[in-house]
Write an enzyme that holds these catalytic residues in place. Structure first.
Site, PDB file in Angstrom:
ATOM      1  CG  HIS A   1     -18.585  29.478   0.300  1.00  0.00           C
ATOM      2  ND1 HIS A   1     -18.823  28.167  -0.408  1.00  0.00           N
ATOM      3  CD2 HIS A   1     -19.047  30.196  -0.580  1.00  0.00           C
ATOM      4  CE1 HIS A   1     -19.200  28.779  -1.872  1.00  0.00           C
ATOM      5  NE2 HIS A   1     -19.389  29.781  -1.788  1.00  0.00           N
TER       6      HIS A   1
ATOM      7  CG  ASP B   1     -14.568  35.955  -2.721  1.00  0.00           C
ATOM      8  OD1 ASP B   1     -15.784  35.268  -2.511  1.00  0.00           O
ATOM      9  OD2 ASP B   1     -13.935  36.203  -3.793  1.00  0.00           O
TER      10      ASP B   1
ATOM     11  N   GLY C   1     -26.687  29.979  -7.498  1.00  0.00           N
ATOM     12  CA  GLY C   1     -25.545  30.569  -8.110  1.00  0.00           C
ATOM     13  C   GLY C   1     -24.502  30.165  -7.500  1.00  0.00           C
ATOM     14  CD  GLN C   2     -23.021  25.539  -3.264  1.00  0.00           C
ATOM     15  OE1 GLN C   2     -24.117  25.161  -3.284  1.00  0.00           O
ATOM     16  NE2 GLN C   2     -22.186  25.113  -2.380  1.00  0.00           N
TER      17      GLN C   2
ATOM     18  CG  ASN D   1     -24.512  32.474  -3.595  1.00  0.00           C
ATOM     19  OD1 ASN D   1     -25.636  33.132  -3.564  1.00  0.00           O
ATOM     20  ND2 ASN D   1     -23.365  33.031  -3.944  1.00  0.00           N
TER      21      ASN D   1
ATOM     22  CG  HIS E   1     -20.356  34.957  -0.226  1.00  0.00           C
ATOM     23  ND1 HIS E   1     -19.597  35.172  -1.006  1.00  0.00           N
ATOM     24  CD2 HIS E   1     -20.974  33.794  -0.575  1.00  0.00           C
ATOM     25  CE1 HIS E   1     -19.279  34.149  -2.011  1.00  0.00           C
ATOM     26  NE2 HIS E   1     -20.250  33.252  -1.894  1.00  0.00           N
TER      27      HIS E   1
HETATM   28  P1  AMP Z   1     -19.931  30.975  -4.523  1.00  0.00           P
HETATM   29  O1  AMP Z   1     -20.390  31.287  -5.931  1.00  0.00           O
HETATM   30  O2  AMP Z   1     -21.224  31.358  -3.495  1.00  0.00           O
HETATM   31  O3  AMP Z   1     -20.108  29.398  -4.629  1.00  0.00           O
HETATM   32  O4  AMP Z   1     -18.989  31.628  -4.201  1.00  0.00           O
HETATM   33  C1  AMP Z   1     -17.669  31.112  -4.387  1.00  0.00           C
HETATM   34  C2  AMP Z   1     -16.598  32.266  -3.952  1.00  0.00           C
HETATM   35  O5  AMP Z   1     -15.280  31.553  -3.905  1.00  0.00           O
HETATM   36  C3  AMP Z   1     -16.534  33.595  -5.044  1.00  0.00           C
HETATM   37  O6  AMP Z   1     -16.951  34.615  -4.574  1.00  0.00           O
HETATM   38  C4  AMP Z   1     -15.123  33.514  -5.390  1.00  0.00           C
HETATM   39  O7  AMP Z   1     -14.611  34.646  -5.790  1.00  0.00           O
HETATM   40  C5  AMP Z   1     -14.698  32.780  -4.276  1.00  0.00           C
HETATM   41  N1  AMP Z   1     -13.085  32.095  -4.440  1.00  0.00           N
HETATM   42  C6  AMP Z   1     -12.774  31.008  -5.335  1.00  0.00           C
HETATM   43  N2  AMP Z   1     -11.647  30.617  -5.385  1.00  0.00           N
HETATM   44  C7  AMP Z   1     -11.151  31.332  -4.180  1.00  0.00           C
HETATM   45  C8  AMP Z   1      -9.845  31.462  -3.725  1.00  0.00           C
HETATM   46  N3  AMP Z   1      -8.802  30.689  -4.115  1.00  0.00           N
HETATM   47  N4  AMP Z   1      -9.529  32.102  -2.797  1.00  0.00           N
HETATM   48  C9  AMP Z   1     -10.660  32.897  -2.278  1.00  0.00           C
HETATM   49  N5  AMP Z   1     -11.846  33.032  -2.589  1.00  0.00           N
HETATM   50  C10 AMP Z   1     -12.116  32.137  -3.640  1.00  0.00           C
END
Ligand code: AMP
Length: 111
Positions: free
Chosen positions: A97, A30, A90-91, A84, A99
Site C-alpha cells: 500500500h 486510512d 514499519g510495515q 513502509n 500512503h
Molecule cells: P503500514 O504501517 O505502512 O503497514 O500501514 C498500514 C495502514 O493501514 C495504517 O496506516 C493503518 O491505519 C491502516 N489500516 C489498517 N486497517 C485499516 C482499515 N480497515 N481501513 C483503512 N485503513 C486501515
C-alpha cells in the site's frame, strides 16, 4: 490471502471509505489518518511489498497517484508518498500500500 485485512476490504468483507477503484487497485481513506488527507493506494492483487511487484503495476499505481493528488486537492501545496516496507520500514499490513498524505505541513525526519 484469506487473513489479509486489505484483501478482505477489496472483497467487500470489511467496510472502507473508498475514494477510487478500478480493475487493478482501490484507494481508501486510512482508518487512523495522520493528516487531513491520508489515503492508501492498494493493488487488488495480493503482493506483500513493492519488491514483489511487476513494472506494469508500479506504473499503474504511479499514474493513478497523479490523478488522486489532483482529486484530493493536494497538488498545489504538496504531499508525501510513503511505502513502509518490512520490519525496519514499519510495515504493519503485509499487502502493498502507498500512503498518500497531505493537507498540512509534514515534519521530517519521520522518526
Ligand atoms: P503500514 O504501517 O505502512 O503497514 O500501514 C498500514 C495502514 O493501514 C495504517 O496506516 C493503518 O491505519 C491502516 N489500516 C489498517 N486497517 C485499516 C482499515 N480497515 N481501513 C483503512 N485503513 C486501515
Amino acid at each position: 490471502m484469506s487473513d489479509c485485512i486489505f484483501c478482505k476490504i477489496i472483497k467487500g468483507e470489511i467496510p472502507c471509505d473508498k475514494v477510487y477503484e478500478d480493475d487493478k487497485m482501490i484507494a481508501i481513506k486510512d482508518v487512523a489518518p495522520v493528516a487531513p488527507v491520508h489515503v492508501l493506494l492498494i493493488p487488488k492483487k495480493h503482493v506483500p511489498n513493492i519488491l514483489a511487484t511487476e513494472a506494469d503495476l508500479r506504473l499503474h499505481l504511479s499514474s493513478k497517484m497523479k490523478e488522486l493528488v489532483k482529486k484530493l486537492g493536494v497538488e498545489e501545496k504538496g504531499f508525501r508518498l510513503v511505502i513502509n516496507t518490512g520490519v525496519d520500514g514499519g510495515q504493519t499490513v503485509e499487502h502493498l500500500h502507498i500512503h498518500l498524505i497531505g493537507g498540512k505541513i509534514l515534519g521530517w525526519p519521520p522518526c
